[in-house]
Design a protein around this motif. Sequence first.
Motif, short mmCIF file in Angstrom:
data_model
loop_
_atom_site.label_atom_id
_atom_site.label_comp_id
_atom_site.label_asym_id
_atom_site.label_seq_id
_atom_site.Cartn_x
_atom_site.Cartn_y
_atom_site.Cartn_z
N ASP A 26 0.86 -1.13 -0.23
CA ASP A 26 0.11 0.03 0.12
C ASP A 26 0.85 1.21 0.09
OD1 ASP A 26 0.97 -0.39 2.67
OD2 ASP A 26 -0.99 0.16 3.55
N ALA A 27 2.30 1.11 -0.69
CA ALA A 27 2.96 2.41 -0.71
C ALA A 27 2.30 3.51 -1.27
CB ALA A 27 4.17 1.91 -1.42
N ASP A 28 2.39 4.82 -0.79
CA ASP A 28 2.13 6.00 -1.61
C ASP A 28 2.68 6.64 -2.56
OD1 ASP A 28 -0.32 6.54 0.28
OD2 ASP A 28 1.45 6.65 1.71
N CYS A 29 4.41 6.10 -2.36
CA CYS A 29 5.49 6.42 -3.38
C CYS A 29 6.29 5.38 -3.56
CB CYS A 29 5.80 7.87 -3.16
SG CYS A 29 6.36 7.96 -1.53
N VAL A 30 6.71 5.23 -4.76
CA VAL A 30 8.03 4.15 -5.12
C VAL A 30 8.90 5.00 -6.10
CG1 VAL A 30 8.26 1.89 -6.19
CG2 VAL A 30 5.94 2.60 -5.19
N GLY A 31 9.97 4.78 -5.70
CA GLY A 31 11.27 5.33 -6.25
C GLY A 31 12.07 4.26 -6.42
N VAL A 32 12.81 4.40 -7.67
CA VAL A 32 13.86 3.46 -8.14
C VAL A 32 15.43 4.23 -8.40
CG1 VAL A 32 14.68 1.61 -9.73
CG2 VAL A 32 12.34 1.97 -9.06
N GLY A 33 16.45 3.69 -7.75
CA GLY A 33 17.71 4.31 -8.27
C GLY A 33 18.46 3.16 -8.84
N ILE A 34 19.10 3.83 -10.01
CA ILE A 34 19.65 2.79 -10.99
C ILE A 34 21.05 3.23 -11.19
CG2 ILE A 34 19.38 1.84 -13.26
CD1 ILE A 34 16.57 2.58 -13.27
N ASP A 35 21.98 2.05 -11.36
CA ASP A 35 23.34 2.31 -11.54
C ASP A 35 23.62 1.61 -12.93
OD1 ASP A 35 25.93 1.96 -12.12
OD2 ASP A 35 26.57 1.50 -9.95
N HIS A 36 23.33 2.56 -14.03
CA HIS A 36 23.43 1.81 -15.33
C HIS A 36 24.65 1.15 -15.80
CE1 HIS A 36 19.41 3.08 -16.89
NE2 HIS A 36 19.69 4.22 -16.24
N ALA A 37 25.69 1.40 -14.99
CA ALA A 37 26.93 0.75 -15.26
C ALA A 37 27.10 -0.66 -14.97
CB ALA A 37 28.18 1.41 -14.55
N TYR A 41 20.10 -1.96 -9.01
CA TYR A 41 19.01 -1.17 -8.73
C TYR A 41 18.53 -1.31 -7.27
CZ TYR A 41 15.51 -4.58 -9.51
OH TYR A 41 14.79 -6.03 -9.48
N VAL A 42 18.01 -0.13 -6.67
CA VAL A 42 17.43 -0.35 -5.54
C VAL A 42 15.87 0.22 -5.68
CG1 VAL A 42 17.18 0.62 -2.99
CG2 VAL A 42 19.31 -0.10 -4.09
N ILE A 43 14.88 -0.27 -5.28
CA ILE A 43 13.57 0.35 -5.41
C ILE A 43 13.00 0.30 -3.82
CG2 ILE A 43 12.33 -2.22 -5.55
CD1 ILE A 43 10.36 -0.83 -7.32
N MET A 44 12.34 1.58 -3.62
CA MET A 44 11.98 1.81 -2.13
C MET A 44 10.58 2.33 -2.30
SD MET A 44 14.01 4.45 0.43
CE MET A 44 15.30 3.60 0.11
N TYR A 45 9.69 1.68 -1.37
CA TYR A 45 8.36 1.80 -1.42
C TYR A 45 8.12 2.53 0.08
CZ TYR A 45 8.66 -2.23 -4.37
OH TYR A 45 8.81 -3.34 -5.12
N ILE A 46 7.37 3.61 -0.01
CA ILE A 46 7.20 4.32 1.27
C ILE A 46 5.65 4.64 1.36
CG2 ILE A 46 7.57 6.66 2.50
CD1 ILE A 46 10.11 6.76 0.78
N LYS A 47 5.36 4.43 2.41
CA LYS A 47 4.01 4.82 3.02
C LYS A 47 3.97 5.99 3.99
CE LYS A 47 -0.44 4.24 3.78
NZ LYS A 47 -1.41 4.44 2.77
N ARG A 48 3.33 7.16 3.41
CA ARG A 48 3.56 8.37 4.24
C ARG A 48 2.47 9.30 4.31
NH1 ARG A 48 6.51 13.03 0.52
NH2 ARG A 48 5.23 14.18 1.99
N ASP A 49 2.28 10.18 5.02
CA ASP A 49 1.28 11.26 4.95
C ASP A 49 1.95 12.58 4.59
OD1 ASP A 49 2.36 12.07 7.50
OD2 ASP A 49 0.77 11.24 8.57
N GLU A 50 1.11 13.62 5.04
CA GLU A 50 1.76 14.78 4.48
C GLU A 50 3.11 15.13 5.37
OE1 GLU A 50 -0.46 18.54 4.72
OE2 GLU A 50 -1.93 17.77 3.78
N ASN A 51 3.32 14.67 6.58
CA ASN A 51 4.23 15.11 7.46
C ASN A 51 5.23 13.92 7.72
OD1 ASN A 51 3.17 17.76 7.65
ND2 ASN A 51 1.51 16.74 8.85
N SER A 52 4.92 12.65 7.67
CA SER A 52 5.68 11.55 8.24
C SER A 52 5.92 10.42 7.33
CB SER A 52 5.12 11.18 9.44
OG SER A 52 5.05 12.03 10.38
#
Length: 178
Positions: A26-37, A41-52
């Motif tokens: 139920d992540a609100d946002c998902v980000g991927v950091g990729i090393d093309h060399a 990659y790392v994929i990060m799933y975050i459940k957050r509200d406006e402040n936390s």
Amino acid sequence: MNEEKELQAEIGKHLMQPENYGKLEDADCVGVGIDHATKSYVIMYIKRDENSILDVKFGTNGNQDTTTLGSIFTEMIKGESIKEALEITSNLQKELEESYAAIPAPKVDTSKPEDEQVERVSTEHQDSANMVLTAFRAAMRNYERKLGGIDEEQFEMSIVKTCPYSTTECHFVKKESK
């Protein structure tokens, strides 16, 4: 010296039993950091509200360093305010940049065959940390974009690193030909 032993014990704990590893459904946002060399990659799933940061999980196809660093980082930001998590990330980013800068220039021996002249210098540890921090920043960007009306599953960012072979940034992303 006692502080160093505590640090080693903490790293060992995250190495043997990583925290927050896996997918957060139920992540609100998902980000991927990729090393093309390396295609890591790392994929990060975050459940957050406006402040936390309410919850966070990550996954990677990277090495053990990447998993350990992902575990440590997610424990650092879990439950923190967004402001504090961004500050932690900024401070770690500064340390990462200093670490890249401290890598000695490779030795060059022109008496060797051309493909063996430049000593290999590893940035593997730095790149692992870079992917974790980049995945977090990508997740935050994914959240901002969703608030702006952009419907996307995740946001991907390439890591940027300084080459030990020059004083410029490494660029591994091949431009697509039209």
